[in-house]
Design an enzyme around this catalytic site. Sequence first.
Site, PDB file in Angstrom:
ATOM      1  N   THR A 186       0.709  -1.257  -0.259  1.00  0.00           N
ATOM      2  CA  THR A 186      -0.046  -0.009  -0.045  1.00  0.00           C
ATOM      3  C   THR A 186       1.028   1.180   0.122  1.00  0.00           C
ATOM      4  O   THR A 186       2.007   1.167   0.678  1.00  0.00           O
ATOM      5  CB  THR A 186      -0.767   0.088   1.192  1.00  0.00           C
ATOM      6  OG1 THR A 186      -1.845  -0.987   1.047  1.00  0.00           O
ATOM      7  CG2 THR A 186      -1.541   1.388   1.316  1.00  0.00           C
ATOM      8  N   ARG A 214     -15.314  -5.454   0.120  1.00  0.00           N
ATOM      9  CA  ARG A 214     -14.690  -5.046   1.205  1.00  0.00           C
ATOM     10  C   ARG A 214     -14.037  -3.667   1.056  1.00  0.00           C
ATOM     11  O   ARG A 214     -13.165  -3.576  -0.104  1.00  0.00           O
ATOM     12  CB  ARG A 214     -13.647  -6.173   1.808  1.00  0.00           C
ATOM     13  CG  ARG A 214     -12.808  -5.810   2.999  1.00  0.00           C
ATOM     14  CD  ARG A 214     -11.572  -5.240   2.729  1.00  0.00           C
ATOM     15  NE  ARG A 214     -10.652  -4.928   3.886  1.00  0.00           N
ATOM     16  CZ  ARG A 214      -9.517  -4.635   3.805  1.00  0.00           C
ATOM     17  NH1 ARG A 214      -8.989  -4.012   2.670  1.00  0.00           N
ATOM     18  NH2 ARG A 214      -8.870  -4.537   5.093  1.00  0.00           N
ATOM     19  N   GLY A 216     -11.534  -1.131   3.027  1.00  0.00           N
ATOM     20  CA  GLY A 216     -10.566  -0.929   4.255  1.00  0.00           C
ATOM     21  C   GLY A 216     -10.272   0.510   4.754  1.00  0.00           C
ATOM     22  O   GLY A 216     -11.066   1.345   4.450  1.00  0.00           O
ATOM     23  N   ASP A 217      -9.240   0.623   5.563  1.00  0.00           N
ATOM     24  CA  ASP A 217      -9.094   1.705   6.474  1.00  0.00           C
ATOM     25  C   ASP A 217      -8.581   2.830   5.531  1.00  0.00           C
ATOM     26  O   ASP A 217      -8.936   4.090   5.702  1.00  0.00           O
ATOM     27  CB  ASP A 217      -7.958   1.625   7.203  1.00  0.00           C
ATOM     28  CG  ASP A 217      -6.490   1.117   6.640  1.00  0.00           C
ATOM     29  OD1 ASP A 217      -6.666   0.119   6.102  1.00  0.00           O
ATOM     30  OD2 ASP A 217      -5.802   1.860   6.696  1.00  0.00           O
ATOM     31  N   THR A 236      -1.202   1.985   7.128  1.00  0.00           N
ATOM     32  CA  THR A 236      -1.016   0.959   6.212  1.00  0.00           C
ATOM     33  C   THR A 236      -1.069  -0.438   7.241  1.00  0.00           C
ATOM     34  O   THR A 236      -0.894  -0.171   8.352  1.00  0.00           O
ATOM     35  CB  THR A 236       0.416   0.919   5.382  1.00  0.00           C
ATOM     36  OG1 THR A 236       0.459  -0.403   4.816  1.00  0.00           O
ATOM     37  CG2 THR A 236       1.664   0.980   6.172  1.00  0.00           C
ATOM     38  N   GLY A 237      -1.447  -1.476   6.581  1.00  0.00           N
ATOM     39  CA  GLY A 237      -1.543  -2.589   7.464  1.00  0.00           C
ATOM     40  C   GLY A 237      -2.899  -3.217   7.624  1.00  0.00           C
ATOM     41  O   GLY A 237      -3.829  -3.067   6.628  1.00  0.00           O
ATOM     42  N   HIS A 238      -3.361  -3.980   8.758  1.00  0.00           N
ATOM     43  CA  HIS A 238      -4.556  -4.554   8.824  1.00  0.00           C
ATOM     44  C   HIS A 238      -5.759  -3.641   8.817  1.00  0.00           C
ATOM     45  O   HIS A 238      -5.837  -2.950  10.038  1.00  0.00           O
ATOM     46  CB  HIS A 238      -4.465  -5.785   9.939  1.00  0.00           C
ATOM     47  CG  HIS A 238      -5.715  -6.340   9.894  1.00  0.00           C
ATOM     48  ND1 HIS A 238      -6.198  -6.943  11.277  1.00  0.00           N
ATOM     49  CD2 HIS A 238      -6.497  -6.698   9.077  1.00  0.00           C
ATOM     50  CE1 HIS A 238      -7.172  -7.543  11.052  1.00  0.00           C
ATOM     51  NE2 HIS A 238      -7.629  -7.578   9.682  1.00  0.00           N
ATOM     52  N   GLY A 239      -6.434  -3.638   7.780  1.00  0.00           N
ATOM     53  CA  GLY A 239      -7.625  -2.422   7.672  1.00  0.00           C
ATOM     54  C   GLY A 239      -8.660  -2.383   8.847  1.00  0.00           C
ATOM     55  O   GLY A 239      -8.854  -1.371   9.251  1.00  0.00           O
TER      56      GLY A 239
HETATM   57  N1  ASP Z   1      -4.652  -0.964   4.968  1.00  0.00           N
HETATM   58  C1  ASP Z   1      -4.898  -1.610   3.531  1.00  0.00           C
HETATM   59  C2  ASP Z   1      -6.097  -2.341   3.952  1.00  0.00           C
HETATM   60  O1  ASP Z   1      -6.593  -2.831   4.789  1.00  0.00           O
HETATM   61  C3  ASP Z   1      -3.824  -2.755   3.123  1.00  0.00           C
HETATM   62  C4  ASP Z   1      -2.247  -2.478   3.488  1.00  0.00           C
HETATM   63  O2  ASP Z   1      -2.106  -1.225   4.057  1.00  0.00           O
HETATM   64  O3  ASP Z   1      -1.636  -3.462   3.533  1.00  0.00           O
HETATM   65  O4  ASP Z   1      -6.842  -2.323   2.809  1.00  0.00           O
END
Ligand code: ASP
Length: 319
Positions: A186, A214, A216-217, A236-239
């Site tokens: 991301t 879906r 995300g964040d 970034t990471g687990h949305g």
């Molecule tokens: N945050 C992003 C999402 O959950 C994914 C990511 O940053 O790797 O869509």
Amino acid sequence: MNSQFIPALVLHGGAGARGPASERPRRRQGMMFALRCGMEILRGGGRALDAVSASIRALEDDEYFNAGYGSVLTADGRVEMDAALMLAEAEGEADLIADAAACAPMRAGAVAVITRVKNPILLARAVMEDTPHLLMAGAGAERIARRAGIPLCRPEELISPRAKARWRIVVENRLAEERSDSSGGTVGAVAIDTSGIIATGTSTGGMTGKMPGRIGDTAIVGAGIYASGRGAASATGHGEAIIRMMLCRQAVMALGGADPNRVAADVIADLGRTTGSEAGIILVDHRGRVGFAHNAGAMEVASFDPERGQRHHWPAAIK
Ligand code: ASP
């Protein structure tokens, strides 16, 4: 530079697995190219919003990142992207009291589940600049693209061979149905310009094997991006975890004097403790100081400020 505010720009290339060593030089090159795209604008006295848009656009066009062309694929093998931009005016030191930042002028635009636009960040900007709304999805968002002169493509044109190969591995391991896996890649950018405008943007294909539809964040103001008079953030990471924590809002509200690196580390540690998930964040404050932290396998960062110039970082994960 003769101005009240010190310009700065920081980019992330996603938190997640470190990825194959063979790809690292190419990714680094992509990050530094994107940094220069934004930096030239800031150095020429240009706007933070233009710098953030230019840097993110460059990363969306780079297949080594999970945004625009080369985005990861959904469980059914399609690209669905989210993106957002936000800007605010830096507060003077005297205004940084209580919740004063909440009164600063703020603007934002976001798009979700985009399937036919190569540069979703431009579409998020069009939502902000050309409509009375903040978050758009589906056919309505594509209509805005047409009106703004942003080209539409066929959904298949967004699928890179690299993304398809990674998707096969996830599907074959049946990860898709059991959990959406954070894939890294991301992209995000935060900047402050010499006139004191602070901007942030994030763009993503989301998580490999996610369910179609879906969101995300990245598309959610306060979660994947946030800007106020105190500074700006991109996550970034687990949305799903980032949304629950309202990570970027939490970080930006903790700025205003505090060291941005300290703030970044604190909010990521809090997210890790509370949700057990992985994430990363980049920050810039109203003084042009940058900060970043993550608790994932890796997060690539590039930064620019007039004192330290252009730099590339692989910050260590915090505990
Ligand atoms: N945050 C992003 C999402 O959950 C994914 C990511 O940053 O790797 O869509």
